[in-house]
Enzyme design. Structure first.
Site, PDB file in Angstrom:
ATOM      1  CD1 TRP A 111     -52.551  19.812 -26.745  1.00 14.44           C
ATOM      2  CD2 TRP A 111     -53.120  18.786 -28.652  1.00 14.44           C
ATOM      3  NE1 TRP A 111     -52.534  20.745 -27.756  1.00 14.44           N
ATOM      4  CE2 TRP A 111     -52.875  20.149 -28.938  1.00 14.44           C
ATOM      5  CE3 TRP A 111     -53.500  17.948 -29.699  1.00 14.44           C
ATOM      6  CZ2 TRP A 111     -52.984  20.687 -30.222  1.00 14.44           C
ATOM      7  CZ3 TRP A 111     -53.622  18.483 -30.982  1.00 14.44           C
ATOM      8  CH2 TRP A 111     -53.358  19.829 -31.231  1.00 14.44           C
TER       9      TRP A 111
ATOM     10  CG  ASP B  11     -48.530  14.042 -27.855  1.00 14.71           C
ATOM     11  OD1 ASP B  11     -47.435  14.588 -28.120  1.00 14.71           O
ATOM     12  OD2 ASP B  11     -49.633  14.544 -28.143  1.00 14.71           O
TER      13      ASP B  11
ATOM     14  CE  LYS C 293     -46.800  22.459 -30.040  1.00 11.87           C
ATOM     15  NZ  LYS C 293     -47.734  21.384 -29.851  1.00 11.87           N
TER      16      LYS C 293
HETATM   17  C1  LIG Z   1     -48.926  20.770 -30.400  1.00  4.53           C
HETATM   18  C2  LIG Z   1     -49.350  19.470 -29.894  1.00  4.53           C
HETATM   19  C3  LIG Z   1     -49.906  18.491 -30.738  1.00  4.53           C
HETATM   20  C4  LIG Z   1     -50.235  18.747 -32.199  1.00  4.53           C
HETATM   21  O1  LIG Z   1     -49.139  18.863 -33.000  1.00  4.53           O
HETATM   22  P1  LIG Z   1     -49.331  18.980 -34.589  1.00  4.53           P
HETATM   23  O2  LIG Z   1     -47.929  19.127 -35.067  1.00  4.53           O
HETATM   24  O3  LIG Z   1     -50.182  20.178 -34.863  1.00  4.53           O
HETATM   25  O4  LIG Z   1     -49.971  17.726 -35.036  1.00  4.53           O
HETATM   26  C5  LIG Z   1     -50.213  17.275 -30.199  1.00  4.53           C
HETATM   27  N1  LIG Z   1     -50.000  17.008 -28.906  1.00  4.53           N
HETATM   28  C6  LIG Z   1     -49.490  17.924 -28.055  1.00  4.53           C
HETATM   29  C7  LIG Z   1     -49.270  17.561 -26.640  1.00  4.53           C
HETATM   30  C8  LIG Z   1     -49.146  19.179 -28.534  1.00  4.53           C
HETATM   31  O5  LIG Z   1     -48.628  20.087 -27.693  1.00  4.53           O
END
Ligand SMILES: *Cc1c(COP(=O)(O)O)cnc(C)c1O
Length: 364
Positions: free
Chosen positions: A105, A175, A199
């Site tokens: 990611w 993030d 999540k």
């Molecule tokens: C799931 C995830 C994303 C992507 O999320 P989207 O909603 O599909 O854009 C980005 N970063 C991390 C760490 C993730 O777990």
């Protein structure tokens, strides 16, 4: 096992929602809060919906002790939209921004940021196949970088920061899509925190962004108004139609979290759940292997491989037949991944641990 479902979800996202939240949605779907109509039919200007947003923000602030000098934004587009929107929102200049590369990611983030600004990799664990968080003493952070970006939990690789790095005088940006609300968090250590909802916060369609207010007012003119942190902060996230259903469900999840003991209770449970799986891996004599250095292992995404890789498909299929769903690793990483987010009960982790022992007996 829960009698109303056929098994447990270990999906990395969209992920498990707490049972009481799903029940509540069903119970009040047709008549929300005595309004005589469904939440999904309410204009976002309706007082009943404004209350939903206000309550969600209040509960989120309480859960994480978010200081008043942080704006809480409820946006759309997912974390992936933020990858490209962050640099211009923070008014990044010639020098660009610094990024720490720790797995799938963060690589996606870096690729997207590089489309709009200069990206400097301050540290990377690519050289050791993303088995660790790079030692902070080796980070090369440039003093003129607009910010330093990290991915606190690498969802696909199972690697996590367990505390905020110390970076002097440059805003830290994270993030936190997969570990937001899974443990106590010192919000004041960060300039911006963003997370997709699907999540730990609620259903897909909502992205939560926390911004320290001194970082507002810097957006480039190129940033669309609906993604402009400053405009959305001024509009209480209602510059345009917000994702009303997703915010409503997130609000229910936040209330559930509060009643379940808050993020400290979640952290303790997530430790126990991940330890139950790691105990099986570490005690399997090499039948299962986790490549991540123990100190940097994620407590919400446990990633591992079978020594005999050819057995991976058999493992995932047999688990599914036993009611243990969505255990295949990320398509780019392979192997097995058990996502153990807040809404995954301890009984699910125990069931998976028992299944793994049994699978080894049959195939070891
Ligand atoms: C799931 C995830 C994303 C992507 O999320 P989207 O909603 O599909 O854009 C980005 N970063 C991390 C760490 C993730 O777990």
């Amino acid at each position: 096992m829960d009698p109303r479902v056929r098994g447990w979800s270990f999906s990395a996202g969209p992920a498990a929602l707490p049972r009481p939240v799903r029940d509540r949605i069903r119970d009040e779907f047709d008549d929300f809060d005595g309004t005589g109509r469904s939440l999904v039919e309410l204009p976002f200007s309706a007082p009943a919906f404004r209350d939903v947003v206000a309550r969600a923000e209040r509960d989120l602030r309480a859960l994480l002790a978010i200081p008043d000098d942080y704006a809480v934004l409820f946006l759309q587009g997912g974390a992936s939209a933020q990858f490209g929107l962050l640099p211009p929102n923070l008014g990044v200049g010639e020098a660009g921004a610094d990024y720490v590369e720790t797995g799938y990611w963060s690589r996606r983030t870096i690729a997207e940021a590089a489309r709009v600004t200069r990206v400097h990799i301050a540290a990377s664990s690519a050289g050791t196949d993303f088995d660790r968080i790079p030692d902070e003493r080796d980070w090369r952070v440039r003093p003129d970088a607009a910010y330093v970006h990290v991915t606190t939990n690498e969802t696909a690789d199972g690697i996590a920061f367990h505390r905020a790095p110390r970076v002097a005088d440059i805003p830290l940006v994270a993030d936190m899509s997969s570990d937001f609300l899974t443990a106590p968090l010192d919000v004041a250590a960060w300039g911006v925190i963003y997370a997709s909802a699907q999540k730990n916060i609620g259903p897909a369609g909502l992205t939560v962004v926390l911004v320290r207010r001194d970082l507002l007012g810097r957006a480039h003119r190129s940033v669309p108004a609906v993604f402009d942190y400053t405009l959305q902060a001024e509009a209480a996230s209602m510059f345009n139609t917000p994702p009303t259903f997703a915010i409503y469900v997130a609000g229910l999840v936040l209330a559930w979290l509060r009643d379940a003991g808050g993020v400290a209770a979640m952290a303790a449970a997530n430790r126990r759940k991940s330890a139950a799986i790691h105990d099986v891996i570490d005690g399997s004599g090499g039948f299962y292997r986790c490549a991540v250095r123990p100190a940097d292992r994620s407590r919400v995404n446990v990633c591992f491989r079978l020594a005999d890789e050819a057995l991976t498909g058999t493992f995932v299929a047999a688990a599914r037949d036993a009611g243990l769903f969505d255990l295949a690793g990320h398509s780019r990483v392979g192997g097995v991944r058990a996502s153990l987010y807040n809404a995954v009960p301890e009984a699910a982790a125990s069931a998976l641990a028992a299944f793994m022992r049994d699978f080894q007996q049959r195939h070891g």
